[in-house]
Design an enzyme around this catalytic site. Structure first.
Site, PDB file in Angstrom:
ATOM      1  N   THR A 185      -8.582 -41.180  31.842  1.00 35.87           N
ATOM      2  CA  THR A 185      -9.494 -40.059  32.098  1.00 35.87           C
ATOM      3  C   THR A 185     -10.362 -40.455  33.276  1.00 35.87           C
ATOM      4  O   THR A 185     -10.601 -41.640  33.502  1.00 35.87           O
ATOM      5  CB  THR A 185     -10.412 -39.764  30.897  1.00 35.87           C
ATOM      6  OG1 THR A 185     -11.240 -40.905  30.690  1.00 35.87           O
ATOM      7  CG2 THR A 185      -9.619 -39.473  29.653  1.00 35.87           C
ATOM      8  N   GLU A 330      -7.437 -36.860  26.254  1.00 45.59           N
ATOM      9  CA  GLU A 330      -7.361 -37.491  24.926  1.00 45.59           C
ATOM     10  C   GLU A 330      -6.630 -36.626  23.902  1.00 45.59           C
ATOM     11  O   GLU A 330      -6.314 -37.079  22.812  1.00 45.59           O
ATOM     12  CB  GLU A 330      -8.785 -37.765  24.390  1.00 45.59           C
ATOM     13  CG  GLU A 330      -9.546 -38.856  25.099  1.00 45.59           C
ATOM     14  CD  GLU A 330     -10.331 -38.350  26.311  1.00 45.59           C
ATOM     15  OE1 GLU A 330      -9.948 -37.314  26.892  1.00 45.59           O
ATOM     16  OE2 GLU A 330     -11.322 -39.002  26.677  1.00 45.59           O
ATOM     17  N   LYS A 437     -31.465 -26.460  27.762  1.00 46.22           N
ATOM     18  CA  LYS A 437     -32.306 -26.101  26.620  1.00 46.22           C
ATOM     19  C   LYS A 437     -33.623 -25.572  27.149  1.00 46.22           C
ATOM     20  O   LYS A 437     -34.408 -26.308  27.728  1.00 46.22           O
ATOM     21  CB  LYS A 437     -32.524 -27.304  25.706  1.00 46.22           C
ATOM     22  CG  LYS A 437     -32.893 -26.892  24.312  1.00 46.22           C
ATOM     23  CD  LYS A 437     -32.709 -28.018  23.320  1.00 46.22           C
ATOM     24  CE  LYS A 437     -32.730 -27.465  21.895  1.00 46.22           C
ATOM     25  NZ  LYS A 437     -32.633 -28.509  20.892  1.00 46.22           N
ATOM     26  N   TRP A 442     -30.783 -22.858  23.324  1.00 52.04           N
ATOM     27  CA  TRP A 442     -29.687 -23.181  24.230  1.00 52.04           C
ATOM     28  C   TRP A 442     -29.330 -22.005  25.111  1.00 52.04           C
ATOM     29  O   TRP A 442     -29.256 -20.865  24.667  1.00 52.04           O
ATOM     30  CB  TRP A 442     -28.432 -23.554  23.437  1.00 52.04           C
ATOM     31  CG  TRP A 442     -28.609 -24.701  22.517  1.00 52.04           C
ATOM     32  CD1 TRP A 442     -28.600 -24.663  21.157  1.00 52.04           C
ATOM     33  CD2 TRP A 442     -28.838 -26.068  22.874  1.00 52.04           C
ATOM     34  NE1 TRP A 442     -28.804 -25.925  20.642  1.00 52.04           N
ATOM     35  CE2 TRP A 442     -28.949 -26.800  21.668  1.00 52.04           C
ATOM     36  CE3 TRP A 442     -28.953 -26.745  24.082  1.00 52.04           C
ATOM     37  CZ2 TRP A 442     -29.175 -28.178  21.644  1.00 52.04           C
ATOM     38  CZ3 TRP A 442     -29.180 -28.113  24.057  1.00 52.04           C
ATOM     39  CH2 TRP A 442     -29.287 -28.811  22.854  1.00 52.04           C
TER      40      TRP A 442
HETATM   41  P1  ADP Z   1     -12.355 -35.057  32.544  1.00 50.86           P
HETATM   42  O1  ADP Z   1     -13.064 -35.403  31.249  1.00 50.86           O
HETATM   43  O2  ADP Z   1     -12.278 -36.151  33.498  1.00 50.86           O
HETATM   44  O3  ADP Z   1     -12.791 -33.726  33.127  1.00 50.86           O
HETATM   45  P2  ADP Z   1     -10.131 -33.949  31.164  1.00 50.86           P
HETATM   46  O4  ADP Z   1      -9.106 -33.220  31.898  1.00 50.86           O
HETATM   47  O5  ADP Z   1      -9.694 -34.756  30.011  1.00 50.86           O
HETATM   48  O6  ADP Z   1     -10.824 -34.858  32.173  1.00 50.86           O
HETATM   49  O7  ADP Z   1     -11.232 -32.902  30.775  1.00 50.86           O
HETATM   50  C1  ADP Z   1     -11.375 -32.372  29.500  1.00 50.86           C
HETATM   51  C2  ADP Z   1     -12.545 -31.441  29.485  1.00 50.86           C
HETATM   52  O8  ADP Z   1     -12.316 -30.296  30.314  1.00 50.86           O
HETATM   53  C3  ADP Z   1     -12.843 -30.867  28.132  1.00 50.86           C
HETATM   54  O9  ADP Z   1     -13.559 -31.762  27.330  1.00 50.86           O
HETATM   55  C4  ADP Z   1     -13.638 -29.625  28.491  1.00 50.86           C
HETATM   56  O10 ADP Z   1     -14.992 -29.934  28.744  1.00 50.86           O
HETATM   57  C5  ADP Z   1     -13.012 -29.172  29.789  1.00 50.86           C
HETATM   58  N1  ADP Z   1     -12.083 -28.075  29.520  1.00 50.86           N
HETATM   59  C6  ADP Z   1     -10.742 -28.117  29.466  1.00 50.86           C
HETATM   60  N2  ADP Z   1     -10.236 -26.890  29.238  1.00 50.86           N
HETATM   61  C7  ADP Z   1     -11.283 -26.041  29.137  1.00 50.86           C
HETATM   62  C8  ADP Z   1     -11.421 -24.631  28.899  1.00 50.86           C
HETATM   63  N3  ADP Z   1     -10.386 -23.828  28.748  1.00 50.86           N
HETATM   64  N4  ADP Z   1     -12.678 -24.135  28.856  1.00 50.86           N
HETATM   65  C9  ADP Z   1     -13.761 -24.913  29.016  1.00 50.86           C
HETATM   66  N5  ADP Z   1     -13.689 -26.234  29.254  1.00 50.86           N
HETATM   67  C10 ADP Z   1     -12.466 -26.798  29.325  1.00 50.86           C
END
Ligand code: ADP
Length: 552
Positions: A185, A330, A437, A442
């Site tokens: 990641t 993950e 916040k 929120w």
């Molecule tokens: P990084 O953490 O480096 O951005 P990832 O690709 O694993 O790499 O990112 C996962 C994150 O991307 C999720 O935890 C979420 O916050 C965001 N995410 C993925 N898909 C969506 C979605 N459809 N809507 C909102 N957030 C999303």
């Protein structure tokens, strides 16, 4: 216990995918775009033969079970061959994110102990500078005829395949729990963390991609793979395609809207997977040029929140359904998918449902945990941190316990804040680190961004928290306007007024040229927050003080 009498020992491994490519779908094809705009085509049957050669070549290089083999490559046929061959010889496919910073890349290669790295010739200039800091890499294998530059210890991909010779390969038996692929990641804090997928997790996840309420990959489909193969296994599309016999259309490095539009018109994919920013580029391009997107039936979008307006525009103007998926590296990555029933029409309730991140896929379980560590009700309103578990969710990171706080007794803490509705559909309101916040309540930056981006003059919007003496935090909205647009901060407030609660209305806008992006194309709010702290955020306008946006 009365034991079931089924073949429970049948291993869920990538060998099965390869066997299916060879025997059930030999005619499916892999199409790769080349620099002159033409395409290279091979069938799955031919690919399987090349995978056999590659497997032998890996053996000749001394690659054995558990060894890590890096790839530094775009979406193309050779990368797909590596996707299959490396795990099938029992080794671990380590897809390197070419967009990471230099220090992160060298950290990852050394942390993973990559033995060999396969690199696209077009990416040699990026890698050659870093190679001296990767002493453990025994060989760099260049793919394509281009220059190997200053890369040390180089070999050529096609030479290796030629030397390996034709004929069936005797693949070693692999335990389904054995590691198959590794993806780090990007690591918003600290070093990147490795997610180590097993054969079993990949097999189960890619089977789920075939479901009708998910990507629905089938033999009748052609999948355009825009989501990078170096990011979370390209959402499982290559593996799912191998199982289902879906044609793969690979854009290589040509990800600009113009190239993608031409590829879509020529190859007529039915499915595409990519992030919202690329869809937004494609939509803008389609407004200015005649394009034919009519072949697309299922456009999977995720990686960050998908603006509702983007989905509506695609559907209303091009009859293309952009469906939202949610997940993370993950979670393999697909964990939820939003594909509500259209038979009841396209009223507001339908779009409310579509705009959510959707229901967990079968085998994925989800819960919301509130600030008090208690579970939050699924009432569509109350929010909490999303935690997930299931057979394709990471249990811990590879050789790194510094991220252990992410794992809570069999659950993964995602760091995303969401509400679940009584029908089991999830709506992400924020990432934990992005929440605002205000006066103890929120404000959802995701929802606010969505509403701002619904304005036709707005190209991108990113909302961050601004420290405030009275309210603790107030939303500050950074906007990128369409070229030639002259909407003011007050004009945007008028647009927002009927759409969000009054106290959500931003007090300030920043008109910027572009929202900074992370290595995987997501809004990088860290940079905006830093600029705000350092007073270097450009184009700031308080609401009610100016009638026009300053030129940025
Ligand atoms: P990084 O953490 O480096 O951005 P990832 O690709 O694993 O790499 O990112 C996962 C994150 O991307 C999720 O935890 C979420 O916050 C965001 N995410 C993925 N898909 C969506 C979605 N459809 N809507 C909102 N957030 C999303």
């Amino acid at each position: 216990m009365l034991e079931g009498l089924m073949q429970d020992d049948f291993p869920l491994t990538l060998h099965h995918m390869l066997r299916r490519m060879r025997s059930c779908h030999p005619g499916a094809e892999v199409v790769t775009l080349t620099p002159d705009g033409s395409t290279e085509r091979v069938t799955f049957g031919e690919t399987a033969e090349r995978v056999d050669r590659l497997a032998r070549a890996l053996g000749n290089l001394g690659i054995g079970p558990g060894d890590r083999v890096g790839t530094f490559a775009w979406n193309n046929q050779r990368h797909f061959e590596l996707y299959m061959a490396i795990p099938c010889v029992g080794a671990v496919l380590h897809t390197l994110n070419i967009r990471l910073f230099a220090e992160q890349l060298t950290y990852i290669v050394n942390h993973a102990n990559d033995e060999v790295i396969f690199v696209d010739d077009s990416l040699v200039p990026l890698l050659e500078k870093l190679a001296p800091q990767m002493p453990g890499v025994r060989h760099f294998v260049v793919m394509g005829d281009g220059d190997a530059g200053d890369l040390p210890r180089t070999l050529r991909y096609e030479d290796l395949l030629e030397q390996a010779g034709p004929g069936a390969f005797d693949y070693p038996a692999v335990d389904e729990r054995q590691a198959a692929a590794l993806c780090y990641t990007s690591g918003t804090t600290g070093n990147p963390k490795g997610v180590l997928y097993s054969h079993r997790s990949i097999c189960l996840h890619s089977t789920a991609t075939l479901m009708t309420d998910a990507l629905a990959l089938s033999r009748r489909d052609r999948a355009l793979v825009v989501v990078p193969m170096f990011h979370a296994n390209a959402w499982g599309i290559p593996h799912g395609a191998a199982l289902a016999g879906t044609d793969l259309i690979m854009p290589d490095r040509f990800l600009q809207a113009e190239s993608l539009a031409a590829l879509i018109a020529a190859e007529r994919p039915t499915i595409v997977g990519c992030v919202p920013t690329i869809f937004a580029d494609l939509l803008r391009y389609a407004e200015q040029h005649p394009v034919d997107l009519s072949s697309l039936k299922n456009a999977a979008c995720g990686g960050s929140a998908v603006p509702r307006q983007l989905m509506k525009d695609f559907q209303e103007r091009h009859d293309v359904r952009v469906f939202q998926a949610w997940g993370m590296t993950e979670t393999s990555p697909m964990a939820t998918y939003s594909r509500p029933d259209e038979s009841r029409g396209h009223d507001d309730a339908y779009w409310d449902d579509r705009a959510k991140q959707g229901r967990p896929l079968p085998w994925v379980e989800l819960r919301l945990i509130g600030d008090d560590e208690e579970e939050v009700d699924w009432d569509g309103q109350s929010t909490g941190e999303v935690q997930v578990r299931g057979p394709w969710i990471a249990a811990r990171y590879f050789n790194d316990d510094s991220g252990d706080e992410k794992f809570d007794k069999g659950w993964l803490r995602t760091g995303d804040i969401a509400a679940m509705d009584p029908q089991g559909s999830m709506q992400i309101t924020d990432r934990a680190k992005d929440v605002i916040k205000s006066g103890g309540e929120w404000i959802s930056s995701v929802e606010l961004e969505n509403e701002v981006m619904a304005h036709p003059d707005v190209v991108e919007a990113a909302v961050i928290a601004k420290p405030d003496e009275r309210w603790a935090e107030r939303p500050l909205c950074c906007v990128v306007l369409r070229e030639g647009a002259d909407i003011s901060a007050d004009g945007l407030i008028e647009h927002l007024r009927p759409r969000v609660a009054k106290w959500w209305l931003p007090d300030e806008f920043a008109f910027i040229a572009e929202v900074p992006k992370t290595s995987v194309g997501k809004f990088d709010k860290k940079v905006l927050r830093r600029q705000l702290g350092e007073e270097t955020l450009p184009g700031r306008v308080m609401v009610g003080t100016s009638s026009a946006a300053p030129s940025s």
